[in-house]
Design an enzyme around this catalytic site. Structure first.
Site: not given
Ligand code: DQA
Length: 148
Positions: A10-11, A18, A23, A73, A76, A100, A102, A109, A113
């Protein structure tokens, strides 16, 4: 020709606009192009993004059924989705690589997280290197599952 699933939660469809201080300024299409260039001719990059937990889970089922390695990835969902963890465990229990990734370093952070419910069943974890987190994961996955 190998296919690598690059699944984004998500997002992450909002990359580019964003929180660019966290990012970066590049979007998902730029990530796709970057990984396709890095992959070379032997590897197909199938990059997807969803805000929907069920859809992400179904894509992991597809990885198992099609025997595809995964770069994930979970965004959240990383921090609380046991359903996603169970689906990701199906991938690694099937002997397939699941890395995994990120973009940011979640450990540097907010404290929520710092927990990943995915890491314990992942093949490996790469975080904090921007889009290079995905490229490093691609190197690892294609080395573990060479094309030939
Ligand atoms: C993320 C880190 C997560 O904490 C966050 O919710 C994201 C992006 C990253 O790629 O750094 O949406 O996965």
């Amino acid at each position: 020709m190998r296919t690598v699933l690059v699944l984004n939660g998500p997002n992450l469809g909002r990359l580019g606009s964003r929180e660019p201080d966290v990012y970066g300024a590049a979007d998902l299409d730029a990530l796709r192009t970057y990984l396709m260039d890095a992959a070379g001719d032997d590897v197909t990059i199938d990059l997807r993004q969803t805000d929907d937990e069920a859809e992400l889970i179904h894509w992991l089922h597809e990885a198992v059924d099609s025997a595809l390695p995964v770069i994930l990835n979970p965004a959240a969902f990383t921090h609380y989705s046991y359903a996603l963890r169970d689906a990701a465990a199906l991938v690694t229990k099937a002997g397939l690589a699941l890395v995994e990734v990120h973009i940011s370093n979640p450990h540097a952070r907010d404290s929520f997280r710092h927990t990943s419910v995915i890491s314990g069943i992942a093949t490996g974890v790469i975080a904090g290197f921007g889009f290079d987190s995905y490229r490093l994961a691609l190197d690892a996955v294609t080395r573990a599952h060479p094309a030939s």
